[in-house]
Design an enzyme around this catalytic site. Sequence first.
Site, PDB file in Angstrom:
ATOM      1  CB  SER A 177      -0.907   0.018   1.232  1.00 52.57           C
ATOM      2  OG  SER A 177      -1.913  -0.941   1.121  1.00 52.57           O
TER       3      SER A 177
ATOM      4  CD  GLU B  39      -2.747   1.334  -3.082  1.00 53.24           C
ATOM      5  OE1 GLU B  39      -3.590   0.421  -3.071  1.00 53.24           O
ATOM      6  OE2 GLU B  39      -1.805   1.406  -2.255  1.00 53.24           O
ATOM      7  CG  HIS B  40      -4.484   5.194  -1.458  1.00 56.49           C
ATOM      8  ND1 HIS B  40      -3.712   4.121  -1.028  1.00 56.49           N
ATOM      9  CD2 HIS B  40      -5.719   4.698  -1.696  1.00 56.49           C
ATOM     10  CE1 HIS B  40      -4.457   3.031  -1.001  1.00 56.49           C
ATOM     11  NE2 HIS B  40      -5.678   3.346  -1.406  1.00 56.49           N
TER      12      HIS B  40
ATOM     13  CG  ASP C 271      -8.943   2.021   2.040  1.00 57.57           C
ATOM     14  OD1 ASP C 271      -8.560   1.982   0.861  1.00 57.57           O
ATOM     15  OD2 ASP C 271      -8.165   2.061   3.007  1.00 57.57           O
TER      16      ASP C 271
ATOM     17  CG  HIS D 209      -3.971 -10.075 -46.434  1.00 60.50           C
ATOM     18  ND1 HIS D 209      -3.176 -11.149 -46.145  1.00 60.50           N
ATOM     19  CD2 HIS D 209      -4.416  -9.593 -45.240  1.00 60.50           C
ATOM     20  CE1 HIS D 209      -3.124 -11.317 -44.833  1.00 60.50           C
ATOM     21  NE2 HIS D 209      -3.876 -10.389 -44.254  1.00 60.50           N
TER      22      HIS D 209
END
Length: 427
Positions: free
Chosen positions: A232, A322-323, A356, A415
């Site tokens: 975290s 992350e935060h 959270d 093709h």
Amino acid sequence: MKTLTGTTEAILNELRAENSSNSSDQIASEVKAIIENVKNTGDQALFDYTAKFDGVELNELRIPNSDIQIATNKVDPAFLEALKEAKANIESFHNKQKQSAFLDSEKDGVIRGQIIRPLETVGVYVPGGTAAYPSSVLMNVLPAKIAGVKRIVMITPPSENGINPHVLAAANLAGVDEIYQVGGAHGIAALAYGTASIPKVDKIVGPGNVYVATAKREVFGLVDIDMIAGPSEIVVLADETAKPAFIAADLLSQAEHDTLARAILITTSEKIAQQTKIELNKQLENLPRKAIAKEATESHGKIIITKSTAEMFHIMNEIAPEHLEVQLENPMNYLYQIKNAGSIFLGNYASEPLGDYFAGPNHVLPTSGTAKFFSPLGVEDFTKRSAFISYTKEALAKEKDAIVLLASKEGLDAHAKAIQIRFEEEN
């Protein structure tokens, strides 16, 4: 917490030196052996590993629906009510993420479009260990339900007392279809390959320890995964209008997760830096998880003092946390300066635990700098897009020469022929 000052580059170099991988060749080797054993021996390997790693002798892997309902009835009604409120917020936010199909028929004889389909089966990993995470159940399961996934399978490691009833209640409320009491790398292997008891899934989501993360990395390609989650992280940006007690509390909210958690304050104010350090040490004394939070803040915690707000944002964007909390005067004014962050909390009263548990945005977030190119978990992670094309002969005739030219320049004559043959006289 260590205080960093000096040039921007010197500060970033120190942060980069610390941000190393938590995996190792030894762990990778162990995980590969576990996966191979589960692949070859199925359920028996799961029983053996659960006895070895969790100290629990199982008779069956699947948790009966009756046990799930008993657990739901056992939990505190106030907890269940809080869970329902959180569920409503999460659903409200994620419903707005739903993608739309489209149909384009602007050209005569041409139809193009996009269809959105949900994945068929998803596996959700919910950690055991030192804490229970019913919030992770909601955050991983509800976006999948909104996407339309028909079969959601949850695995979680057992303890001597069984599975935490709060986790089972959350799974029941979220609408999980099947729950199995198995965890670790062996649980990930079971979801990826399938066993007699546990179905193979299309995608695996959910956090876990380094063995779980390594197993997810190993099976990626056979199945999809959400991301490889690291420890975290939180970065708080603060000026002199911020409240040191709030900053300290929010830093500790992440530090208590894991001894490897990173809690960082970046501020232009030496006064705020000093007061936050004092406040953090004071609050630390009263934490039940003091030992974990203390080691995290001492080993990985940083207070960075910058010369300007611009430098503050430059360092933060390089960290790509992350935060991110923005405890600055008029925080909304700075939203455009944020390039890299998993989840953003604006103002003194948007505390990280709000995200959270309750506000609605997902808490499954990119870590270890991957917010530079990854996004939070969302509804789109449980869907896939397919494009469709329909041309009439007349519409293709208008574009065939350009197609043949492009194919010939790439040396792909078959093709070109696949287009030309449709205009030969006999066809």
